[in-house]
Design an enzyme around this catalytic site. Structure first.
Site, mmCIF file in Angstrom:
data_model
loop_
_atom_site.group_PDB
_atom_site.id
_atom_site.type_symbol
_atom_site.label_atom_id
_atom_site.label_comp_id
_atom_site.label_asym_id
_atom_site.label_seq_id
_atom_site.Cartn_x
_atom_site.Cartn_y
_atom_site.Cartn_z
ATOM 1 N N ASN A 124 13.475 -4.482 -10.451
ATOM 2 C CA ASN A 124 12.246 -4.836 -9.744
ATOM 3 C C ASN A 124 11.974 -6.333 -9.778
ATOM 4 O O ASN A 124 12.424 -7.029 -10.690
ATOM 5 C CB ASN A 124 11.047 -4.103 -10.361
ATOM 6 C CG ASN A 124 11.090 -2.611 -10.163
ATOM 7 O OD1 ASN A 124 11.163 -2.132 -9.039
ATOM 8 N ND2 ASN A 124 11.046 -1.875 -11.255
ATOM 9 N N ASP A 158 14.645 -14.055 -18.636
ATOM 10 C CA ASP A 158 13.599 -13.079 -18.938
ATOM 11 C C ASP A 158 13.339 -12.970 -20.439
ATOM 12 O O ASP A 158 12.191 -12.874 -20.876
ATOM 13 C CB ASP A 158 13.959 -11.715 -18.357
ATOM 14 C CG ASP A 158 15.348 -11.227 -18.782
ATOM 15 O OD1 ASP A 158 16.165 -12.047 -19.261
ATOM 16 O OD2 ASP A 158 15.621 -10.019 -18.627
ATOM 17 N N ARG A 159 14.407 -13.029 -21.231
ATOM 18 C CA ARG A 159 14.242 -12.921 -22.687
ATOM 19 C C ARG A 159 13.549 -14.170 -23.235
ATOM 20 O O ARG A 159 12.709 -14.081 -24.142
ATOM 21 C CB ARG A 159 15.603 -12.720 -23.347
ATOM 22 C CG ARG A 159 16.265 -11.420 -22.951
ATOM 23 C CD ARG A 159 17.691 -11.311 -23.458
ATOM 24 N NE ARG A 159 17.741 -11.109 -24.908
ATOM 25 C CZ ARG A 159 18.869 -10.992 -25.584
ATOM 26 N NH1 ARG A 159 20.038 -11.078 -24.951
ATOM 27 N NH2 ARG A 159 18.850 -10.797 -26.897
#
Length: 257
Positions: free
Chosen positions: A11, A109-110
């Site tokens: 997403n 993202d991490r």
């Protein structure tokens, strides 16, 4: 106003900040074939649905783990919002010091989740993101990202079970009332959900043991994370907006550049 965007494998999630307030968020399926005009249309529709105009957006920041669509998405923001987005990457201040073998390999993202957790809740902490993959990351009291563990996400686990076994159906990921299922669907749900709770708790315990601090705060996020977080006492906080918070924090550290 600030537009924050996280482009994931499954997403694309978008949030809209008015000052320090997250006023709305939106989720879009990740597809490689979309053009910049398609993305632009979605962006403008999201902004309008939030009660604002495209001209109200003054900045945008993006975290992406899908390089194939970065160009089209950035082009859509430039064309439709007249803003050049900031991508999380080399040269961007995050406030997190990376202490792993190959720092450049760390997913954006991490890193964003680590910043969101550390600057919102403090450290040391374990940051769990229940996404396409589930990541368990460790941030020290000094804001150092020192590594973590990665496992197949709960969605991948369920899909693999049904796709690799001819007689097993696709299932809704939900916790059944009991672990002893009386039919195929509930037995699969029990195995997937209760099994994932057990995996999560075991990894948390092992991280705390290895790190040597049982008082580490555990913060989780991700679309399916609430299902797991509600079933274990080892997760202290479930924050569905953690990634948005991390993006806002990183933007604030770079807005004067």
């Amino acid at each position: 106003m600030l537009l924050v965007i996280d482009i994931g494998n499954t997403n694309i999630t978008m949030g809209l900040y008015d000052g320090n307030n997250l006023i709305n968020n939106f989720r879009l399926t990740t597809r490689f074939q979309r053009t910049s005009d398609e993305y632009g249309t979605f962006l403008v529709s999201f902004i309008n649905a939030s009660g604002y105009e495209a001209s109200d957006i003054s900045a945008a920041i993006i975290s992406s783990v899908v390089p194939k669509i970065n160009y089209s998405f950035a082009s859509s923001i430039i064309k439709y919002l007249d803003v050049k987005p900031l991508f999380i990457g080399p040269g961007v201040k995050t406030g997190i010091s990376i202490h792993i073998d190959h720092p450049s390999s760390l997913g954006a993202d991490r890193l964003v989740d680590a910043a969101g957790a550390f600057y919102t809740y403090g450290g040391p902490c374990i940051v769990i993101d229940f996404g396409t993959a589930t990541t368990f990351d460790v941030v020290t009291s000094k804001g150092e990202f020192i590594g973590g563990a990665t496992s197949p996400g709960i969605g991948i686990t369920a899909n693999a079970l049904s796709s690799m076994a001819a007689q097993l159906p696709e299932i809704e990921i939900t916790k059944p009332a009991v672990v002893i299922g009386k039919n195929t669907v509930t037995s699969m749900q029990a195995g997937v959900v209760f099994g994932y709770i057990g995996q999560t708790e075991y990894i948390i315990r092992k991280i705390k043991e290895e790190y040597g601090n049982q008082e580490m705060r555990v913060i989780s996020t991700g679309g399916l994370g609430k299902i797991i977080a509600n079933q274990t006492d080892l997760i202290d906080i479930y924050d569905p907006d953690l990634t948005f918070k991390g993006l806002k924090i990183i933007y604030d550290k770079n807005k004067n550049k």
